[in-house]
Design a protein around this motif. Structure first.
Motif, mmCIF file in Angstrom:
data_model
loop_
_atom_site.group_PDB
_atom_site.id
_atom_site.type_symbol
_atom_site.label_atom_id
_atom_site.label_comp_id
_atom_site.label_asym_id
_atom_site.label_seq_id
_atom_site.Cartn_x
_atom_site.Cartn_y
_atom_site.Cartn_z
ATOM 1 N N ARG A 105 -12.043 -9.208 1.538
ATOM 2 C CA ARG A 105 -10.589 -8.991 1.525
ATOM 3 C C ARG A 105 -10.171 -7.867 2.466
ATOM 4 O O ARG A 105 -8.981 -7.664 2.719
ATOM 5 N N THR A 106 -11.130 -7.157 2.999
ATOM 6 C CA THR A 106 -10.825 -6.022 3.861
ATOM 7 C C THR A 106 -10.612 -6.487 5.298
ATOM 8 O O THR A 106 -11.495 -7.108 5.890
ATOM 9 N N ALA A 107 -9.457 -6.142 5.856
ATOM 10 C CA ALA A 107 -9.151 -6.514 7.243
ATOM 11 C C ALA A 107 -9.358 -5.369 8.205
ATOM 12 O O ALA A 107 -9.485 -5.592 9.408
ATOM 13 N N LEU A 108 -9.371 -4.137 7.696
ATOM 14 C CA LEU A 108 -9.405 -2.985 8.593
ATOM 15 C C LEU A 108 -10.171 -1.841 7.953
ATOM 16 O O LEU A 108 -9.922 -1.495 6.789
ATOM 17 N N LEU A 109 -11.085 -1.273 8.710
ATOM 18 C CA LEU A 109 -11.807 -0.071 8.317
ATOM 19 C C LEU A 109 -11.377 1.070 9.224
ATOM 20 O O LEU A 109 -11.429 0.949 10.454
ATOM 21 N N ALA A 110 -10.938 2.170 8.632
ATOM 22 C CA ALA A 110 -10.550 3.363 9.391
ATOM 23 C C ALA A 110 -11.686 4.375 9.309
ATOM 24 O O ALA A 110 -12.156 4.711 8.221
ATOM 25 N N ALA A 111 -12.130 4.853 10.454
ATOM 26 C CA ALA A 111 -13.266 5.766 10.517
ATOM 27 C C ALA A 111 -12.826 7.221 10.417
ATOM 28 O O ALA A 111 -11.646 7.551 10.559
ATOM 29 N N ARG A 112 -13.802 8.085 10.180
ATOM 30 C CA ARG A 112 -13.583 9.533 10.234
ATOM 31 C C ARG A 112 -13.627 9.961 11.696
ATOM 32 O O ARG A 112 -14.544 9.603 12.432
ATOM 33 N N VAL A 113 -12.628 10.740 12.124
ATOM 34 C CA VAL A 113 -12.505 11.129 13.526
ATOM 35 C C VAL A 113 -12.853 12.597 13.692
ATOM 36 O O VAL A 113 -12.292 13.467 12.998
ATOM 37 N N LEU A 114 -13.762 12.882 14.611
ATOM 38 C CA LEU A 114 -14.162 14.240 14.936
ATOM 39 C C LEU A 114 -13.661 14.576 16.333
ATOM 40 O O LEU A 114 -13.900 13.816 17.285
ATOM 41 N N ILE A 115 -12.982 15.718 16.462
ATOM 42 C CA ILE A 115 -12.286 16.052 17.703
ATOM 43 C C ILE A 115 -13.074 17.062 18.528
ATOM 44 O O ILE A 115 -13.468 18.130 18.027
ATOM 45 N N GLY A 116 -13.267 16.732 19.794
ATOM 46 C CA GLY A 116 -13.801 17.667 20.776
ATOM 47 C C GLY A 116 -15.254 18.055 20.555
ATOM 48 O O GLY A 116 -15.954 17.548 19.670
ATOM 49 N N GLU A 117 -15.711 18.991 21.391
ATOM 50 C CA GLU A 117 -17.091 19.460 21.311
ATOM 51 C C GLU A 117 -17.386 20.121 19.972
ATOM 52 O O GLU A 117 -18.504 20.056 19.466
ATOM 53 N N GLY A 118 -16.374 20.769 19.390
ATOM 54 C CA GLY A 118 -16.564 21.428 18.107
ATOM 55 C C GLY A 118 -16.548 20.485 16.925
ATOM 56 O O GLY A 118 -16.801 20.901 15.784
ATOM 57 N N GLU A 119 -16.241 19.207 17.149
ATOM 58 C CA GLU A 119 -16.216 18.180 16.116
ATOM 59 C C GLU A 119 -15.340 18.578 14.924
ATOM 60 O O GLU A 119 -15.721 18.457 13.768
ATOM 61 N N ARG A 120 -14.139 19.034 15.250
ATOM 62 C CA ARG A 120 -13.163 19.370 14.204
ATOM 63 C C ARG A 120 -12.636 18.088 13.583
ATOM 64 O O ARG A 120 -12.352 17.121 14.272
ATOM 65 N N LEU A 121 -12.503 18.095 12.263
ATOM 66 C CA LEU A 121 -12.019 16.904 11.577
ATOM 67 C C LEU A 121 -10.560 16.662 11.904
ATOM 68 O O LEU A 121 -9.722 17.561 11.783
ATOM 69 N N GLU A 122 -10.246 15.458 12.326
ATOM 70 C CA GLU A 122 -8.869 15.066 12.631
ATOM 71 C C GLU A 122 -8.017 15.141 11.360
ATOM 72 O O GLU A 122 -8.416 14.636 10.304
ATOM 73 N N PRO A 123 -6.838 15.806 11.418
ATOM 74 C CA PRO A 123 -5.986 15.919 10.222
ATOM 75 C C PRO A 123 -5.646 14.588 9.576
ATOM 76 O O PRO A 123 -5.544 14.500 8.349
ATOM 77 N N VAL A 124 -5.462 13.535 10.370
ATOM 78 C CA VAL A 124 -5.163 12.232 9.788
ATOM 79 C C VAL A 124 -6.329 11.747 8.924
ATOM 80 O O VAL A 124 -6.127 11.110 7.883
ATOM 81 N N SER A 125 -7.548 12.062 9.325
ATOM 82 C CA SER A 125 -8.705 11.688 8.511
ATOM 83 C C SER A 125 -8.670 12.421 7.176
ATOM 84 O O SER A 125 -8.983 11.838 6.119
ATOM 85 N N GLU A 126 -8.297 13.687 7.206
ATOM 86 C CA GLU A 126 -8.159 14.439 5.957
ATOM 87 C C GLU A 126 -7.114 13.801 5.055
ATOM 88 O O GLU A 126 -7.309 13.687 3.830
ATOM 89 N N GLU A 127 -6.000 13.381 5.639
ATOM 90 C CA GLU A 127 -4.936 12.761 4.843
ATOM 91 C C GLU A 127 -5.405 11.444 4.235
ATOM 92 O O GLU A 127 -5.101 11.148 3.072
ATOM 93 N N MET A 128 -6.135 10.655 4.995
ATOM 94 C CA MET A 128 -6.608 9.377 4.471
ATOM 95 C C MET A 128 -7.598 9.589 3.330
ATOM 96 O O MET A 128 -7.611 8.823 2.354
ATOM 97 N N ALA A 129 -8.423 10.612 3.434
ATOM 98 C CA ALA A 129 -9.384 10.888 2.367
ATOM 99 C C ALA A 129 -8.681 11.236 1.064
ATOM 100 O O ALA A 129 -9.207 10.973 -0.024
ATOM 101 N N ARG A 130 -7.481 11.820 1.172
ATOM 102 C CA ARG A 130 -6.736 12.232 -0.023
ATOM 103 C C ARG A 130 -5.636 11.245 -0.394
ATOM 104 O O ARG A 130 -4.841 11.515 -1.299
ATOM 105 N N ALA A 131 -5.556 10.116 0.278
ATOM 106 C CA ALA A 131 -4.470 9.166 0.055
ATOM 107 C C ALA A 131 -4.388 8.780 -1.427
ATOM 108 O O ALA A 131 -5.415 8.505 -2.059
ATOM 109 N N PRO A 132 -3.170 8.741 -1.986
ATOM 110 C CA PRO A 132 -3.007 8.528 -3.422
ATOM 111 C C PRO A 132 -2.926 7.064 -3.843
ATOM 112 O O PRO A 132 -2.350 6.742 -4.868
ATOM 113 N N LEU A 133 -3.509 6.175 -3.058
ATOM 114 C CA LEU A 133 -3.387 4.747 -3.344
ATOM 115 C C LEU A 133 -4.574 4.191 -4.108
ATOM 116 O O LEU A 133 -4.641 2.992 -4.370
#
Length: 280
Positions: A105-133
């Motif tokens: 039933r899954t049509a889309l998988l959203a990955a965890r995004v790491l930004i730049g050489e420092g591999e900072r977690l993308e804020p949108v990834s943080e939001e998806m991890a906490r999504a209230p759905l």
């Protein structure tokens, strides 16, 4: 290309005038790549071909909707999207195929995004991890109604049946409309943090103010196309509070007459989930 499920997934990259970024990113891909060129004026197509990618040259700039052409050109069950400055971590696409095979039933998988050489977690990834759905039993991770286009794997047929990315929205916040359309068709979208994308954003040629205006415009147009009128009114009212918001509102108003007959509100359950995200 070793290590990935070559017969099951193709990477699609939409780009325009970004030859330097492609030189850096294409060498990292471990699956077949289709580069969709949005009528570049530099040597972007030549760089992509030299890296071994299949190149589709569009006669005009379709921006985000160029990804649709790439997906149509693939012969694989799944399509992974990347930007010209992003790439999938080794093994991520092989794992994505396994997950999608196990969750029909899954049509889309959203990955965890790491930004730049420092591999900072993308804020949108943080939001998806906490999504209230919540996390339905038939999804492989938390349910989401949004994503970053450079970091998703989609079920090709579901993506195309939903219409792909809108030509009207061009770019900037184009993901929400597709997310709503997939959900309205009964598909699930999930955040799966074990899948990783590396994103090294280039600032070349970027205009932050113009991007903010475009995102506000697209938020308004998406609301008009798929959400109840009170939600449209709230979003329009909130846009009045800033110069960029007012400019985005004017841009949206110019486009609305052409979309008068395209309005198709999502089912109540999907709107309830979207409204819950607004409250979060």
């Amino acid at each position: 290309m070793p290590g990935e499920a070559r017969s099951d997934v193709t990477i699609v990259v939409a780009t325009r005038d970004r030859a330097p970024e492609l030189r850096g990113s294409l060498r990292h891909h471990a699956a077949p790549v289709i580069v969709v060129d949005n009528a570049s004026t530099d040597d972007t197509p030549a760089v992509a071909e030299a890296a071994g990618a299949t190149v589709l040259r569009l006669p005009r700039n379709r921006a985000a909707a160029a990804r649709n052409a790439g997906a149509q050109h693939t012969g694989t069950r799944y399509v992974a999207f990347a930007d010209d400055d992003s790439w999938w971590a080794p093994g991520a696409l092989r794992r994505a195929v396994e997950i999608l095979d196990a969750h029909p039933r899954t049509a889309l998988l959203a990955a965890r995004v790491l930004i730049g050489e420092g591999e900072r977690l993308e804020p949108v990834s943080e939001e998806m991890a906490r999504a209230p759905l919540g996390r339905p039993d038939d999804l492989p991770g938390p349910a989401v109604l949004g994503f970053l286009a450079c970091s998703v794997v989609v079920r090709r047929d579901a993506f195309l049946d939903a219409g792909g990315f809108s030509d009207v929205l061009h770019f900037g916040g184009e993901e929400e409309l597709l997310a709503l359309d997939l959900a309205a068709a009964g598909w699930g979208l999930a955040y799966v943090p074990e899948l990783v994308v590396h994103h090294h954003p280039s600032k070349a040629g970027r205009d932050p103010a113009a991007r903010r205006r475009r995102q506000i415009r697209n938020r308004l147009l998406t609301a008009w196309l798929r959400r109840p009128l009170p939600a449209v009114a709230r979003i329009a009212a909130s846009a009045l509070g800033s110069r960029d918001g007012r400019a985005g509102l004017v841009d949206a108003a110019r486009t609305l007459p052409a979309l008068a007959r395209a309005r198709r509100p999502v089912p109540p359950a999907v709107e309830a989930a979207r409204a819950r995200l607004s409250e979060y």
